[in-house]
Design a protein around this motif. Sequence first.
Motif, PDB file in Angstrom:
ATOM      1  N   ALA A 169      -7.359  -2.498  13.602  1.00 44.11           N
ATOM      2  CA  ALA A 169      -7.263  -2.019  12.227  1.00 44.11           C
ATOM      3  C   ALA A 169      -7.481  -0.511  12.182  1.00 44.11           C
ATOM      4  CB  ALA A 169      -8.303  -2.721  11.349  1.00 44.11           C
ATOM      5  N   GLY A 170      -6.939   0.127  11.171  1.00 39.02           N
ATOM      6  CA  GLY A 170      -7.125   1.568  11.033  1.00 39.02           C
ATOM      7  C   GLY A 170      -6.638   2.070   9.692  1.00 39.02           C
ATOM      8  N   HIS A 171      -7.035   3.295   9.372  1.00 42.65           N
ATOM      9  CA  HIS A 171      -6.569   3.978   8.170  1.00 42.65           C
ATOM     10  C   HIS A 171      -6.211   5.416   8.538  1.00 42.65           C
ATOM     11  CE1 HIS A 171      -7.012   0.999   5.044  1.00 42.65           C
ATOM     12  NE2 HIS A 171      -8.226   0.689   5.470  1.00 42.65           N
ATOM     13  N   ASP A 172      -5.676   6.124   7.561  1.00 41.85           N
ATOM     14  CA  ASP A 172      -5.165   7.477   7.783  1.00 41.85           C
ATOM     15  C   ASP A 172      -6.161   8.348   8.549  1.00 41.85           C
ATOM     16  OD1 ASP A 172      -2.868   9.401   6.623  1.00 41.85           O
ATOM     17  OD2 ASP A 172      -4.768  10.476   6.558  1.00 41.85           O
ATOM     18  N   GLN A 176       5.422  -3.899   7.329  1.00 45.89           N
ATOM     19  CA  GLN A 176       4.231  -3.133   7.661  1.00 45.89           C
ATOM     20  C   GLN A 176       3.072  -4.038   8.082  1.00 45.89           C
ATOM     21  OE1 GLN A 176       3.459   0.121   4.744  1.00 45.89           O
ATOM     22  NE2 GLN A 176       1.326  -0.479   4.940  1.00 45.89           N
ATOM     23  N   ARG A 233       0.748  -6.278  10.827  1.00 43.30           N
ATOM     24  CA  ARG A 233       0.314  -6.041  12.206  1.00 43.30           C
ATOM     25  C   ARG A 233       1.304  -6.710  13.155  1.00 43.30           C
ATOM     26  NH1 ARG A 233      -6.253  -6.172  12.963  1.00 43.30           N
ATOM     27  NH2 ARG A 233      -6.829  -5.607  10.838  1.00 43.30           N
ATOM     28  N   LEU A 259       0.829  -1.209   0.000  1.00 44.40           N
ATOM     29  CA  LEU A 259       0.000   0.000   0.000  1.00 44.40           C
ATOM     30  C   LEU A 259       0.864   1.261   0.000  1.00 44.40           C
ATOM     31  CD1 LEU A 259      -2.861  -1.244   2.370  1.00 44.40           C
ATOM     32  CD2 LEU A 259      -2.869  -1.103  -0.135  1.00 44.40           C
ATOM     33  N   GLN A 268      -2.714  11.856   2.363  1.00 45.61           N
ATOM     34  CA  GLN A 268      -2.678  10.915   3.479  1.00 45.61           C
ATOM     35  C   GLN A 268      -1.587  11.349   4.469  1.00 45.61           C
ATOM     36  OE1 GLN A 268      -2.940   9.750   0.055  1.00 45.61           O
ATOM     37  NE2 GLN A 268      -5.087   9.983   0.600  1.00 45.61           N
ATOM     38  N   GLY A 302      -0.105   1.027  12.371  1.00 42.71           N
ATOM     39  CA  GLY A 302      -1.034   2.100  12.680  1.00 42.71           C
ATOM     40  C   GLY A 302      -0.881   2.633  14.092  1.00 42.71           C
ATOM     41  N   ASN A 354      -8.455   7.561  10.607  1.00 43.89           N
ATOM     42  CA  ASN A 354      -8.584   7.137  12.004  1.00 43.89           C
ATOM     43  C   ASN A 354      -7.408   7.618  12.846  1.00 43.89           C
ATOM     44  OD1 ASN A 354      -9.456   4.148  10.381  1.00 43.89           O
ATOM     45  ND2 ASN A 354     -10.964   5.510  11.280  1.00 43.89           N
ATOM     46  N   TYR A 355      -6.198   7.524  12.290  1.00 42.84           N
ATOM     47  CA  TYR A 355      -5.007   7.955  13.025  1.00 42.84           C
ATOM     48  C   TYR A 355      -5.049   9.456  13.298  1.00 42.84           C
ATOM     49  CZ  TYR A 355      -3.607   3.551  10.805  1.00 42.84           C
ATOM     50  OH  TYR A 355      -3.561   2.263  10.331  1.00 42.84           O
ATOM     51  N   ASP A 378      -0.212   8.616   7.013  1.00 41.83           N
ATOM     52  CA  ASP A 378       0.526   7.587   6.275  1.00 41.83           C
ATOM     53  C   ASP A 378       1.889   8.093   5.826  1.00 41.83           C
ATOM     54  OD1 ASP A 378      -1.612   5.915   6.553  1.00 41.83           O
ATOM     55  OD2 ASP A 378      -2.207   5.923   4.457  1.00 41.83           O
TER      56      ASP A 378
END
Length: 393
Positions: free
Chosen positions: A136-139, A95, A97, A16, A165, A125, A141-142, A168
């Motif tokens: 779990a998370g994405h940009d 990268q 978990r 990613l 992002q 993350g 969320n952070y 990220d």
Amino acid sequence: MVGPLASLKVLDFSTLLPGPFASLLLADMGAEVLRIESPTRMDLLRVLPPHDRGVSASHAYLNRNKRSLAMDLKQPEALDVIKQLLQDYDIVLEQFRPGVMERLGLGYEALKAINPKLIYVSITGYGQTGPYKDRAGHDINYLALAGLSSYTGRADSGPLPLGAQVADVAGGSLHGVIGLLAAVIARQQTGLGQYLDVSMTDCAFSLNAMAGAGYLACGVEPGREDQMLNGGSFYDYYRSRDGRWLSVGSLEPDFMKRLCTALGLEELANLGLSPQPAPQKRLKDALKVEFEKHDFAELCAMFAGLDACVEPVLSLSEAVQHPQMQARELVTEVPRGDGTSQLQMACPLKFSQGLPQPGHIGATLGQHTDQVLDELGYSVERIAELRRAKVVL
């Protein structure tokens, strides 16, 4: 020409955006980057639109100058290959978990036993510890958990999903590269590598910079549109008569005076220096009215020769053609491998001794498998056996 990082050899297990952007910077600066990719679980970036000649433009950019070895890490023979590679590659970027690499037999402690000089960078993350480490998370969320979204956006409509992002790239990628290079310098002194735990949320939290400093030291909790730099002052975007936008950052007195003079608001210039909301609102309202009296092109011409920190909001197509971007050579041609090339964003770092020209766009899955195994001494017959056993692609 070789780059300043030509002595570094990196095994990149990431996918990613965060890890690949980090290793892109390393590769652009001359490091040799070998991607270790799953032959059965595709990096989703490979199929992300838009496509150029059937290839994801994002993948072609983020993975340029890197080789690809497609290998099933769950098979014992794959671990043997990694162990051999570690005799030469002494930086690992991953990268997954927390715990995934350990379960594969590829955790830091296991690999450090093979090569004590190993620098091992894990980008996740939420980091390797804490109650969120497996979440779990994405940009988005952070940024939310780090507090940045709480004072970004408009008071009446809430936070805005950013087009870039930030967590990220500014979090995982850039901080990851900074930490990795710091570990390289330390290794030059001690001869030993080390483990880096890079959390995108941690790094996003540090980006609070001024607002975070103000809260922790003084208890000032920032809100949307109540700070000087987040829409709580004249420092903002203004719409033209024909619906385009310009940015105004005329914070210093000289810049403010030039801005107001250009718009016929000389008597309001002092309002921009006030820390109080009322004067700021009066100035901001006046600026909105004046900007909306003029078309975008007229405003651009008005401020083109005026050093007032007023710049147009450009589309990407306009940014590419802007004289400043062209003078800085921020677009480059990267070979596709078939005699043609693809336009990509260039490495933004400028070294007096220059950087090597990009070699190729992102490789196809497993494009360099045979080449890498041959370099390790595998015979053609042995490579064929590994392929039949679906260890490699």
